[in-house]
Scaffold this active site. Structure first.
Site, PDB file in Angstrom:
ATOM      1  N   ALA A  62     -20.608  26.774 -44.125  1.00  0.00           N
ATOM      2  CA  ALA A  62     -21.491  26.238 -43.101  1.00  0.00           C
ATOM      3  C   ALA A  62     -21.236  26.986 -41.804  1.00  0.00           C
ATOM      4  O   ALA A  62     -20.216  27.640 -41.654  1.00  0.00           O
ATOM      5  CB  ALA A  62     -21.227  24.758 -42.894  1.00  0.00           C
ATOM      6  N   MET A  63     -22.203  26.899 -40.891  1.00  0.00           N
ATOM      7  CA  MET A  63     -22.038  27.578 -39.604  1.00  0.00           C
ATOM      8  C   MET A  63     -22.644  26.720 -38.509  1.00  0.00           C
ATOM      9  O   MET A  63     -23.768  26.247 -38.627  1.00  0.00           O
ATOM     10  CB  MET A  63     -22.699  28.964 -39.674  1.00  0.00           C
ATOM     11  N   GLU A  64     -21.871  26.556 -37.428  1.00  0.00           N
ATOM     12  CA  GLU A  64     -22.166  25.543 -36.416  1.00  0.00           C
ATOM     13  C   GLU A  64     -23.178  25.931 -35.347  1.00  0.00           C
ATOM     14  O   GLU A  64     -23.176  25.310 -34.280  1.00  0.00           O
ATOM     15  CB  GLU A  64     -20.859  25.164 -35.724  1.00  0.00           C
ATOM     16  N   ASN A  65     -24.029  26.916 -35.578  1.00  0.00           N
ATOM     17  CA  ASN A  65     -24.990  27.333 -34.552  1.00  0.00           C
ATOM     18  C   ASN A  65     -25.508  26.129 -33.751  1.00  0.00           C
ATOM     19  O   ASN A  65     -25.929  25.138 -34.324  1.00  0.00           O
ATOM     20  CB  ASN A  65     -26.204  28.002 -35.194  1.00  0.00           C
TER      21      ASN A  65
ATOM     22  N   HIS B 139     -17.021  18.516 -39.545  1.00  0.00           N
ATOM     23  CA  HIS B 139     -16.434  19.736 -38.983  1.00  0.00           C
ATOM     24  C   HIS B 139     -17.454  20.474 -38.105  1.00  0.00           C
ATOM     25  O   HIS B 139     -17.176  20.823 -36.961  1.00  0.00           O
ATOM     26  CB  HIS B 139     -15.948  20.631 -40.128  1.00  0.00           C
ATOM     27  N   GLU B 140     -18.648  20.677 -38.633  1.00  0.00           N
ATOM     28  CA  GLU B 140     -19.658  21.442 -37.891  1.00  0.00           C
ATOM     29  C   GLU B 140     -20.117  20.714 -36.631  1.00  0.00           C
ATOM     30  O   GLU B 140     -20.362  21.333 -35.600  1.00  0.00           O
ATOM     31  CB  GLU B 140     -20.863  21.764 -38.778  1.00  0.00           C
TER      32      GLU B 140
ATOM     33  N   HIS C  15     -17.827  21.045 -33.759  1.00  0.00           N
ATOM     34  CA  HIS C  15     -18.010  22.338 -33.092  1.00  0.00           C
ATOM     35  C   HIS C  15     -19.056  22.285 -31.985  1.00  0.00           C
ATOM     36  O   HIS C  15     -19.056  23.134 -31.102  1.00  0.00           O
ATOM     37  CB  HIS C  15     -18.480  23.391 -34.096  1.00  0.00           C
TER      38      HIS C  15
ATOM     39  N   GLU D 211     -11.548  26.212 -34.333  1.00  0.00           N
ATOM     40  CA  GLU D 211     -11.400  25.786 -35.722  1.00  0.00           C
ATOM     41  C   GLU D 211     -10.344  24.703 -35.895  1.00  0.00           C
ATOM     42  O   GLU D 211     -10.496  23.806 -36.721  1.00  0.00           O
ATOM     43  CB  GLU D 211     -11.100  26.995 -36.610  1.00  0.00           C
TER      44      GLU D 211
HETATM   45 ZN   LIG Z   1     -15.429  25.717 -38.123  1.00  0.00          ZN
END
Ligand SMILES: [Zn+2]
Ligand SMILES: *[C@@H]1O[C@H](CO)[C@@H](O)[C@H](O)[C@H]1NC(C)=O
Ligand SMILES: *[C@@H]1O[C@H](CO)[C@@H](O)[C@H](O)[C@H]1NC(C)=O
Ligand SMILES: *[C@@H]1O[C@H](CO)[C@@H](O)[C@H](O)[C@H]1NC(C)=O
Ligand SMILES: *[C@@H]1O[C@H](CO)[C@@H](O)[C@H](O)[C@H]1NC(C)=O
Ligand SMILES: *[C@@H]1O[C@H](CO)[C@@H](O)[C@H](O)[C@H]1NC(C)=O
Length: 945
Positions: free
Chosen positions: A347-350, A382-383, A386, A405
Site C-alpha cells: 500500500a502507499m499513503e499518497n 498504517h496508511e 501516515h 514508518e
Molecule cells: Zn508506511
C-alpha cells in the site's frame, strides 16, 4: 508503505505479521515493511563516464530555489479498453503520455542555473518568467544529466535574484511504465469472455507509485521530501474514464469526442513523493464520516459484489480515531482509497489517494480468511496514520524515514485495537514486530535507525532504508519511550510535534524536543534525547544479563556472531518484578556491571525483567533463575503476562543462537507447550523454530524434531478438532488463530489425523462442482498441505483454479500452495512460468521464487534459477529473493557459492542483503557445527518411549 507477501509483496513491512502461510513445514510470517516502496525500481545502471564534464559528487538539489506551487497537466494516452468492432479497425493500445508543468518558486540565493530532477522524460520548451515583473528570462541551455543525480539543468541568460519570485514552465513527454513504477499501467479482466480468445474483457488503468524518488519520472520537479509545495493538477483522459487525484475534484469538462478534462483543487503543501493520480473505470463504495467524503474504489465487479464493504466500514472509524487521538483533523475534504490489481508495494499513503494492493483492501465474506481481514485493518490503520506522520509532518531527508514508518506502525497497533477490539491483535502485532526487528538488528551488518544523511544519498541507498529496522525497530523504540515517559505524556508530546511541524519537515531532534516539553511540563525527569539517541544512532540492541544470586546486572551489545567485538552501550530502562513484588523501573546507565536490590532473589524466588516487553532489548539470567522461570511456566504460566510468556521462549532461542545459553535451555522452554492453549507462546515458538527447521530440514535431526512437535501440538490440535474436522471455526478470534496454527504445526510435522483431514477436504473440493467446502480460515494451510501430499493431479487442479479465480485472496492462497509440492519437476515448471508474464504477473514473480526457495525441495532449484536469471529477477525483488534463498545456507560450500555470487554479479540494491546473507551463513555454519549433536540427542531423548 508496508512490503511483501502473502500479498505477493509481503509487507515486509516488517511491521506486522500479516498472515501465516505454511511452506514445507515452516510458517512464514508476512510482515509489512517496504509496503510502500516500489521494489520494482530498476537499479540505476552504471553510466558511461563522461570524459570532459565529470560531475561533482553531489546528488542533492541546491537549496537556492524554494518551490511554492506547481500547475501540472498530464495526459496519458492509454485506452482502458480496446473495443473490437466488425469492419472497424480497433485502435492500438498506446503507452505515451504528454504534459506540461509550471512551477512557481522563490529565489533565496542568486543563481543563473536551475536544477530540478527529471528521469525518462523528454523535456522541451523551457520558459522562465519573473513573476514580480512579468518579464521573460531567456533560457540558454537545458540538459538532463544521464547519471544517478537525475538533474535537469537549465542555464539562464541572466541571473535570478535573491528575494525574487519566478516561474518555470516546461513541456514533456514520457512513456507509461510497465514496471509498476512512476506512472504505470495495470491490467485486469472484467466481465465474461464471449468466445475463446475474446480480448474484449481486458481492461487497463493508469496509476502512480512515486515513493521515494519517482515523481521525477512523471514531471520534472524539486523531487526531495523537504521541498514541499502545493499542486494544482489537471488530468486529460479518455471520456469514458474517471480520474482521481490527491485533492477533491474542482471541475471537469468534455473536450471532444475522445477527451475529457478533470481538474482538482489545490493539494495541501506536501512532498513530491506523495503525489498521485489514477485513471480507470473503477467504481466506489462510500464510507461514513461526519466531515470527510471517503470513497473506496475498486474494479466495478468487486464493488458490485461488496468486496470493498469491510474496508469502507472501518476506514471512517480509523480516520475519526486518529483525529481525536491527535486532536488534529485530517486536512482534506476527501479521502480516496483504491484497490489496484498491480502495485509494487502492499500500500502507499499518497495524501488523499491511498493505493492498496487488492488483497490488502478487498474482503470477500466466505472466501477471505480472518488473516486477510486483520491484514486489511492493519494496513489501512498504517496508511491512515501516515496522513499525519509523513504527509502532514515529513522527515527532512530519507535517513529519518523511520519517523514516518515507525510512527505509522506504532499508531496502527492502537487504531486496530480501537476499531476491532475482538481481534486482540495488539499484543500479537507488537511481539511479531519486536521479533522481526531483533532478528535483523542482531547482525553486525545492521544499520542505525537514523544513519547520517551522507550515507543515504543515492536512490538505491534510499530504497534500502525501507526495511524491518525502519518499520519494526522504529515502532519498538517509540513504544519504549512511551512506556518510560508514560503514554499520556508521550501522546501530549506527539500532539505538539504534529501541530508545531504541520506542513513542515523534521528530524528526530524535533521529536525529542516536543516530547521533552511534555515530560518537563508533567514533572518528569527523563532526558529524552540523551536516552533515545543511542537507540536510534547506533546499530543493534543490548542483552541485559542478570545474576539473581547477587543482584548483579550488566549490558552488552547482542550479536548472533559473538566474534564481532562491540563496546556499544545504551541507557536501559528495566521494568522488573518477582514472584512477590510488583513491577518497578530501574535504569542501567553505563556499560559497567552494577548491583541492584531489585534484581536479587530474596528467598529463592524467580525474577522476571522487561515486563510486557516494552524494552527494546533481551534479557539473560543466571541458570538458577532460568530454571525457576521455566519451572513456573510449567506449573502456572499465567503468573506471567502473556507477552512475557512468549518472549521468554523467544529470548531463550535467540540467546541460544548467540551461544549465551545452552541450546538445551531453549528446547526445555518449549516443554510447557504440551498444555499451552494460548496463541501467543505458540506463535513465538513457531517463529523461533523456523530457524531450527531451516538449519535441519535436510538432516537427520528433522525426524525426531518432527516427532517431538507432533506430541507437543496434539493437545492444542485435539482441543479444536471438533471444529476442524467439520470445517467450522471457534467463535473468538484468539481461538481462530490457535486453530490455524494448530493445523499448520500438526500437518507440517506430519500428524496423521491432520494430513488425512487436509487431503480429504481438498479431494472434496476437487470433486465438487465449484463449491469449496473448506473454511476460508483453513484454506491456505489445507491447500498447501494437500498439494505437498499430492502429485500432478492436485497441482494441476490448484493451477487451473489459480488461473481462473478472480478472487484476490483465493488466488494468493493458491499461488503459495503451488510452491508446496515436493515434486521437483513441478517446482521447476512453476519457476519457468515466472518468466512468462502471461502466466504470472510481474508483481508476483519475486514472491513465487521466494516461496519455492522456502520449500526444502525447491531450495536448490530456486538458488540456481536466481543466478541463471539474475538480470530479470533482480529487477523484481532482488533483496527479498536473496533473503529467501540463502536462509538455509549453513555449509562452507554454500558460503563459497555466495561469495562467488557477490563478486560475479551486479547486485544493485540487493548488495546489502548479500552482505547480510554472508554474515548469517557464517553464523549458521558455526552454530550447526557446535549444536547439531546436542540437539539431535535432546530430541531423541524426548521422543524415546
Ligand atoms: Zn508506511
Ligand atoms: C463488413 O464489411 C463487409 C464487406 O466489406 C460487408 O459485407 C459487411 O456487411 C460489413 N459488416 C458490417 C457489420 O458492417
Ligand atoms: C496498429 O499497429 C499495427 C502494427 O504496428 C499497424 O499496422 C496498424 O495500422 C495500427 N493500427 C492502428 C489503428 O493504428
Ligand atoms: C498545458 O497544457 C494544457 C492542455 O493542453 C494547456 O491548456 C495549457 O495552456 C498548457 N500550459 C502550458 C504552460 O503550456
Ligand atoms: C510465589 O509466591 C506464592 C505466594 O505469593 C508462593 O505460594 C509460591 O510458592 C511462590 N513461588 C515461587 C516459585 O517462589
Ligand atoms: C552469580 O553470582 C554468584 C555470587 O556472586 C556467583 O557465585 C555466580 O557464579 C554468578 N553466576 C553467574 C552466572 O555469573
Amino acid at each position: 508503505m508496508p512490503k511483501t507477501s502473502i500479498l505477493s509483496k509481503a509487507i515486509a513491512a516488517a511491521f506486522v505479521v500479516l498472515t501465516v502461510s505454511v511452506i514445507g513445514g515452516i510458517i512464514t510470517m508476512i510482515i509489512l515493511y517496504k509496503t510502500e516502496i516500489s521494489t520494482m525500481n530498476p537499479t540505476p545502471r552504471p553510466t558511461r563516464p563522461i570524459a570532459t564534464t565529470a560531475l561533482p559528487p553531489v546528488m542533492r538539489l541546491p537549496k537556492n530555489l524554494i518551490p511554492l506551487s506547481y500547475k501540472v497537466f498530464l495526459m496519458p494516452h492509454l485506452y482502458t479498453r480496446i473495443i473490437e468492432e466488425v469492419n472497424v479497425t480497433s485502435p492500438n493500445q498506446t503507452m505515451d503520455f504528454v504534459g506540461n508543468s509550471t512551477v512557481s518558486f522563490q529565489c533565496v540565493e542568486r543563481t543563473s542555473t536551475i536544477y530540478l530532477k527529471s528521469m525518462k522524460l523528454a523535456v522541451t520548451n523551457g520558459k522562465v518568467k519573473n513573476d514580480n515583473t512579468n518579464e521573460m528570462i531567456e533560457v540558454s541551455a537545458m540538459k538532463t544529466h544521464r547519471d544517478d543525480t537525475n538533474f535537469l539543468e537549465i542555464q539562464l541568460k541572466e541571473a535570478l535574484e535573491a528575494g525574487g519570485n519566478y516561474s518555470l514552465s516546461l513541456s514533456f513527454k514520457g512513456e507509461i511504465s510497465e514496471n509498476l513504477d512512476g506512472m504505470y499501467v495495470s491490467k485486469y479482466v472484467e466481465g465474461v469472455p464471449e468466445y475463446e480468445g475474446d480480448t474484449n474483457t481486458e481492461r487497463f488503468l493508469v496509476a502512480t507509485q512515486l515513493e521515494p524518488a519517482d515523481a521525477r519520472k512523471v514531471f520534472p520537479c524539486f523531487d526531495e521530501p523537504d521541498m514541499k509545495a502545493e499542486f494544482h493538477v489537471t488530468i486529460i483522459h479518455r471520456r469514458d474514464t474517471t480520474a482521481l487525484g490527491n485533492a477533491e475534484k474542482s471541475g471537469s469538462s468534455i473536450l471532444d469526442d475522445e477527451w475529457k478534462f478533470t481538474s482538482f483543487h489545490s493539494t495541501p503543501k506536501m512532498s513530491t513523493y506523495l503525489f498521485a493520480f489514477t485513471v480507470s473505470e473503477f467504481t466506489a463504495t462510500r464510507s461514513e464520516h461526519e466531515r470527510v467524503e471517503i470513497n473506496t474504489y475498486a474494479r466495478p465487479e468487486a464493488i458490485a459484489a461488496g468486496h470493498a464493504q469491510y474496508a469502507a466500514t472501518i476506514t471512517g472509524k480509523i480516520l475519526s480515531f486518529y483525529e481525536s487521538y491527535f486532536e488534529i483533523n485530517y486536512d482534506q475534504k476527501k479521502l480516496d482509497q483504491i484497490a489496484l490489481p498491480d502495485l509494487a508495494a502492499t500500500a502507499m499513503e499518497n495524501w488523499g489517494l491511498v493505493t492498496y494492493h487488492e488483497g490488502a483492501l478487498l474482503y470477500e465474506e466466505g472466501v477471505s480468511s480472518i488473516l486477510n481481514k486483520e491484514q486489511i485493518a492493519t494496513t489501512i490503520a498504517h496508511e491512515l496514520a501516515h496522513q499525519w506522520f509523513g504527509n502532514l509532518v515529513t522527515m527532512k531527508w530519507w535517513n529519518d524515514v523511520w519517523l514516518n514508518e515507525g510512527f505509522a506502525t506504532y499508531m496502527s497497533f492502537f487504531a486496530v485495537d480501537h476499531v476491532e477490539p475482538t481481534f486482540q491483535l495488539k499484543e500479537l502485532n507488537i511481539l511479531a514486530n519486536l521479533h522481526t526487528a531483533f532478528q535483523m538488528d542482531a547482525l553486525a551488518s545492521s544499520h542505525p535507525l537514523s544513519p547520517p544523511q551522507e550515507e543515504v544519498q543515492k536512490t538505491s541507498s534510499i530504497i534500502q532504508m525501507f526495511n524491518s529496522i525502519t518499520y519494526c525497530k522504529g515502532a519498538a523504540v517509540l513504544r519504549m519511550l512511551a512506556d518510560v515517559v508514560g503514554e499520556r505524556v508521550f501522546i501530549e508530546g506527539v500532539k505538539t510535534y504534529l501541530s508545531d511541524f504541520s506542513y513542515k519537515n523534521t528530524d528526530q531532534n524535533d521529536l525529542w524536543r516536543s516530547i521533552q516539553k511534555a515530560e518537563d511540563k508533567n514533572g518528569g525527569h527523563t532526558n529524552v534525547k540523551r536516552f533515545m539517541d543511542p537507540w536510534t544512532k547506533q546499530i543493534g540492541y543490548p542483552v541485559i544479563t542478570i545474576n539473581t544470586t547477587n543482584g548483579e546486572v550488566y549490558q552488552k551489545h547482542f550479536l548472533f556472531n559473538d566474534s564481532a567485538e562491540s563496546s556499544l552501550w545504551w541507557y536501559v530502562p528495566i521494568k522488573v518484578m518477582s514472584n512477590t513484588t510488583k513491577p518497578s523501573l530501574v535504569w542501567l546507565e553505563s556499560s559497567a556491571p552494577e548491583k541492584k536490590d531489585e534484581f536479587q532473589s530474596k528467598n529463592g524466588e524467580w525474577i522476571l525483567a522487561n515486563i510486557n516487553c516494552t524494552g527494546y532489548y533481551r534479557v539473560n539470567y543466571n541458570p538458577e533463575n532460568w530454571d525457576r522461570l521455566l519451572n513456573q511456566l510449567e506449573i502456572d504460566p499465567h503468573r506471567f503476562p502473556p507477552m512475557n510468556r512468549g518472549q521468554l521462549i523467544d529470548n531463550a532461542f535467540f540467546m541460544a543462537r548467540a551461544k549465551l545459553v545452552e541450546v538445551t535451555l531453549a528446547l526445555n522452554s518449549t516443554r510447557f507447550l504440551r498444555q499451552e492453549l494460548d496463541f501467543l507462546p505458540w506463535q513465538l515458538t513457531v517463529k523461533n523454530l523456523e530457524y531450527f527447521v531451516l538449519m535441519f530440514d535436510r538432516s537427520e535431526v528433522y525426524g525426531p524434531m518432527q516427532a517431538y512437535f507432533r506430541e507437543q501440538i496434539k493437545g492444542l490440535y485435539n482441543s479444536l478438532r471438533n471444529y476442524t474436522d467439520n470445517s467450522t471455526i471457534p467463535k473468538d478470534h484468539a481461538s481462530q488463530h490457535s486453530q490455524i496454527l494448530a493445523v499448520e504445526v500438526a500437518c507440517s510435522n506430519e500428524l496423521p489425523e491432520c494430513l488425512e483431514m487436509a487431503t480429504k477436504m481438498f479431494a472434496e473440493w476437487m470433486n465438487s462442482n465449484n463449491t469449496n467446502p473448506i473454511h476460508p480460515n483453513l484454506r491456505s494451510v489445507i491447500y498447501c498441505q494437500a498439494v505437498a501430499a499430492g502429485g500432478k493431479k492436485e497441482w494441476d487442479f490448484a493451477w487451473e483454479r489459480y488461473q481462473s479465480s478472480s478472487d484476490t485472496s483465493e488466488k494468493e492462497q493458491l499461488r503459495v500452495a503451488l510452491s508446496c509440492t515436493k515434486k521437483t519437476w513441478l517446482l521447476n515448471r512453476y519457476l519457468e512460468y515466472t518468466l512468462d508474464p502471461d502466466k504470472i504477473r510481474l508483481m508476483d514473480v519475486g514472491s513465487i521464487i521466494s516461496d519455492i526457495a522456502w520449500n526444502p525441495a525447491g531450495h536448490a532449484l530456486a538458488w540456481n534459477f536466481i543466478r541463471a536469471h539474475w538480470d530479470y529477477v533482480s529487477e523484481q525483488d532482488g533483496d527479498m529473493l536473496i533473503n529467501a534463498v540463502t536462509s538455509r545456507f549453513s555449509t562452507q560450500f554454500e558460503l563459497d557459492e555466495l561469495e562467488r555470487f557477490k563478486t560475479q554479479y551486479t547486485l544493485g540494491p540487493a548488495a546489502n542483503e548479500v552482505d547480510q546473507a554472508i554474515e548469517k551463513t557464517q553464523v549458521n555454519i558455526q552454530w550447526v557445527r557446535e549444536n547439531k549433536d546436542e540437539i539431535l540427542e535432546w530430541f531423541e531423548r524426548e521422543t524415546a518411549e
